[in-house]
Design an enzyme around this catalytic site. Sequence first.
Site, PDB file in Angstrom:
ATOM      1  N   TYR A  21      -6.591  -2.723  20.173  1.00  0.00           N
ATOM      2  CA  TYR A  21      -5.064  -2.895  20.295  1.00  0.00           C
ATOM      3  C   TYR A  21      -5.004  -4.475  21.086  1.00  0.00           C
ATOM      4  O   TYR A  21      -4.033  -4.802  21.932  1.00  0.00           O
ATOM      5  CB  TYR A  21      -4.622  -1.827  21.176  1.00  0.00           C
ATOM      6  CG  TYR A  21      -4.650  -0.479  20.601  1.00  0.00           C
ATOM      7  CD1 TYR A  21      -4.079  -0.229  19.631  1.00  0.00           C
ATOM      8  CD2 TYR A  21      -5.545   0.269  21.625  1.00  0.00           C
ATOM      9  CE1 TYR A  21      -4.330   1.245  19.150  1.00  0.00           C
ATOM     10  CE2 TYR A  21      -5.780   1.356  21.126  1.00  0.00           C
ATOM     11  CZ  TYR A  21      -5.209   2.154  19.996  1.00  0.00           C
ATOM     12  OH  TYR A  21      -5.279   3.291  19.713  1.00  0.00           O
ATOM     13  N   TYR A 153       0.567  11.400  20.627  1.00  0.00           N
ATOM     14  CA  TYR A 153      -0.279  10.386  19.751  1.00  0.00           C
ATOM     15  C   TYR A 153      -1.341  10.818  19.070  1.00  0.00           C
ATOM     16  O   TYR A 153      -1.884  11.925  19.480  1.00  0.00           O
ATOM     17  CB  TYR A 153      -0.977   9.465  20.668  1.00  0.00           C
ATOM     18  CG  TYR A 153      -2.197   8.635  20.266  1.00  0.00           C
ATOM     19  CD1 TYR A 153      -1.800   7.458  19.676  1.00  0.00           C
ATOM     20  CD2 TYR A 153      -3.403   8.920  20.308  1.00  0.00           C
ATOM     21  CE1 TYR A 153      -2.735   6.630  19.197  1.00  0.00           C
ATOM     22  CE2 TYR A 153      -4.476   8.151  19.527  1.00  0.00           C
ATOM     23  CZ  TYR A 153      -4.246   6.997  19.166  1.00  0.00           C
ATOM     24  OH  TYR A 153      -5.214   6.283  18.602  1.00  0.00           O
ATOM     25  N   ASP A 250      -3.592  19.249  17.866  1.00  0.00           N
ATOM     26  CA  ASP A 250      -4.610  18.271  18.009  1.00  0.00           C
ATOM     27  C   ASP A 250      -5.219  18.143  19.409  1.00  0.00           C
ATOM     28  O   ASP A 250      -4.422  17.820  20.457  1.00  0.00           O
ATOM     29  CB  ASP A 250      -3.701  16.998  17.680  1.00  0.00           C
ATOM     30  CG  ASP A 250      -4.803  15.722  17.939  1.00  0.00           C
ATOM     31  OD1 ASP A 250      -5.845  15.812  18.544  1.00  0.00           O
ATOM     32  OD2 ASP A 250      -4.390  14.682  17.845  1.00  0.00           O
ATOM     33  N   LYS A 279     -13.568  13.266  20.573  1.00  0.00           N
ATOM     34  CA  LYS A 279     -13.755  12.448  21.844  1.00  0.00           C
ATOM     35  C   LYS A 279     -14.938  13.192  22.504  1.00  0.00           C
ATOM     36  O   LYS A 279     -15.860  12.819  22.299  1.00  0.00           O
ATOM     37  CB  LYS A 279     -12.607  12.608  22.783  1.00  0.00           C
ATOM     38  CG  LYS A 279     -11.528  11.642  21.995  1.00  0.00           C
ATOM     39  CD  LYS A 279     -10.464  11.213  22.977  1.00  0.00           C
ATOM     40  CE  LYS A 279      -9.773   9.838  22.479  1.00  0.00           C
ATOM     41  NZ  LYS A 279      -8.535  10.099  21.987  1.00  0.00           N
TER      42      LYS A 279
HETATM   43  C1  LIG Z   1      -7.950   9.608  20.681  1.00  0.00           C
HETATM   44  C2  LIG Z   1      -7.178  10.685  19.928  1.00  0.00           C
HETATM   45  C3  LIG Z   1      -7.118  10.656  18.470  1.00  0.00           C
HETATM   46  C4  LIG Z   1      -7.751   9.421  17.649  1.00  0.00           C
HETATM   47  O1  LIG Z   1      -9.117   9.868  17.657  1.00  0.00           O
HETATM   48  P1  LIG Z   1     -10.096   8.978  17.345  1.00  0.00           P
HETATM   49  O2  LIG Z   1     -11.500   8.950  17.387  1.00  0.00           O
HETATM   50  O3  LIG Z   1      -9.916   7.526  18.200  1.00  0.00           O
HETATM   51  O4  LIG Z   1      -9.746   8.162  16.004  1.00  0.00           O
HETATM   52  C5  LIG Z   1      -6.228  11.578  17.718  1.00  0.00           C
HETATM   53  N1  LIG Z   1      -5.603  12.462  18.724  1.00  0.00           N
HETATM   54  C6  LIG Z   1      -5.564  12.358  19.849  1.00  0.00           C
HETATM   55  C7  LIG Z   1      -4.859  13.242  20.690  1.00  0.00           C
HETATM   56  C8  LIG Z   1      -6.356  11.460  20.600  1.00  0.00           C
HETATM   57  O5  LIG Z   1      -6.294  11.361  21.988  1.00  0.00           O
END
Ligand SMILES: *Cc1c(COP(=O)(O)O)cnc(C)c1O
Length: 429
Positions: A21, A153, A250, A279
Site C-alpha cells: 500500500y 476486507y 472468510d 495467515k
Molecule cells: C489478509 C486477508 C486476506 C488476504 O490474504 P492475503 O494472504 O494477504 O492475500 C483475505 N481476507 C481477510 C479477512 C484477510 O484478513
Amino acid sequence: MPELSVPELVALDRAHVWHPYGPMPGRADPLVVESASGVRLRLAGPVHGRRELIDGMSSWWSAIHGYNHPVLNEAARGQLDRMSHVMFGGLTHEPAVRLATRLVEITPGPLRHVFLSDSGSVSVEVAVKMCLQYWRSVGRPSKQRLLTWRGGYHGDTWQPMAVCDPDGGMHGLWTGVLPRQVFAKAPPTEYEEPYADHLRETVARYADEVAAVIVEPVVQGAGGMRFHSPAYLRVLREACDDHGVLLIFDEIATGFGRTGTLFAADQAGVSPDVMCLGKAMTGGYLSMAATLCTSRVADGISRGEVPVLAHGPTFMANPLAAAVANASMDLLLGQDWAQEVKRLETGLRAGLAEAADLPGVTDVRVLGGLGVVQLDHEVDLPAATEAAVREGVWLRPFRDLIYTMPPFVTEDADLARISTAVLAAARAG
Ligand SMILES: *Cc1c(COP(=O)(O)O)cnc(C)c1O
C-alpha cells in the site's frame, strides 16, 4: 553483491522495492530487520535507541507462535531435506494430505474438501469461483453476484477487492471497474433486530442474482477492525438457506484461535458452505491458504457441464508450507491455546483501558488476542510508529486505528509493554 550497509540497503530498497500500500519510493524509510526470535524483531541497527522491538502485530495476524520457533524450524528443515516442492497435478504428498485431513477435522462438520493455494486472496478467488461454478453447474447461471456487508476486507486481487468496503476501504479507486456486488449496511456491534431484518431483506431481494454471501465472521479486520454479534451469522445462514444462496466465511484473519474460539464461526455455531483460511495457518512462516467446501458444493461442481474446478496454482499445496502448517497446528492444538488467548484478552483489556480517557480516542475494544484503539482522526503514521518504537514495540497503525494482535506466546510483561506502546502511539498519532 558485497555485504550491504544499512544505509545502502535502505537506499536500494527505496530505489527498487515496492512495499504494501505504498507509493514508489515509499514515504518513509522502512526499518531493516536482521532476524527475529520469540516475540522480538532484531533491527540491523539501533533506531531511537532500540535494537530490538517486541512484535505487536504477529506479522499481520500470522506469527502466532513467535519467530524462529524450534519446532517450526525443524518441520521446515525436515521437509527441505525431502523436497521443498513438487507439482500437485497428478502427484500428492503426505504434508498436504495430513494438512487437508486436519483442516477437515477441526473446522465445522459439513466442510469436507480442501483446495490449498498460495495466499489468502487466491483462496477467496477460489471460494468465489466454487460458488459461481456451483450455480452454473446446477442450471442457475444467472447467480453470478456476491453479497456482503460494508466494512469488510477480503484481499487485494480482483474478486476479493470487489467485496471490500467500497468507500473508505483501500479499493475505492476501482469503483466502476470492479464487478458490482451487493452491499448490505455494516453490521452493528450488538445484535439489533432491525439490522437482522435488513440482512434478511437484502438476501431475499437479490437471491436470484446472488451466488454467495461472503463475510468475515465476528471481526472485520483490515476493513476497520470492527466486531459484531455472532448472532448475525446465524441470521445469514438462515437467510441463505431460505433463499438458495451459498455462504462463505472468510476466516483468513480470525482462524486458528485469534478471537478466542478456534474459528470465529464456532461462536455462532453455524457452518458456512465455503470457508477460507490463511495467515496463521503456517504460523507465519510461509505463504499458504486453504478454501474448504461442503460435499454439496463439490458434488454440484463435479456433476456440471465442465465437471472440474479449473484452478491450479503452480505452487499449490507446497510441501514446505504444508509441513510447517502441520507443525504449527500440532503446536497450537497441543497446548491450552484458548487459555493463552484469554490471557492476552485480559492483559489487553487492562493495559488499554486508560486509552478511553485520551483526547481524540473514540473507542477502545478488545476481543481475544486483538486490541484496538480508534481515534477521531487519521493516525499520523510516522509519529505513532516512532512513539511505539521508542517504547520498544513494533506497531503498524492504519487509517484511524492503532491496534495490536500479539503472538499467542507473548508473556505478560511484554504484553504490558505493547499496551504502553499503543497508548504512546495514540497520544502521538
Ligand atoms: C489478509 C486477508 C486476506 C488476504 O490474504 P492475503 O494472504 O494477504 O492475500 C483475505 N481476507 C481477510 C479477512 C484477510 O484478513
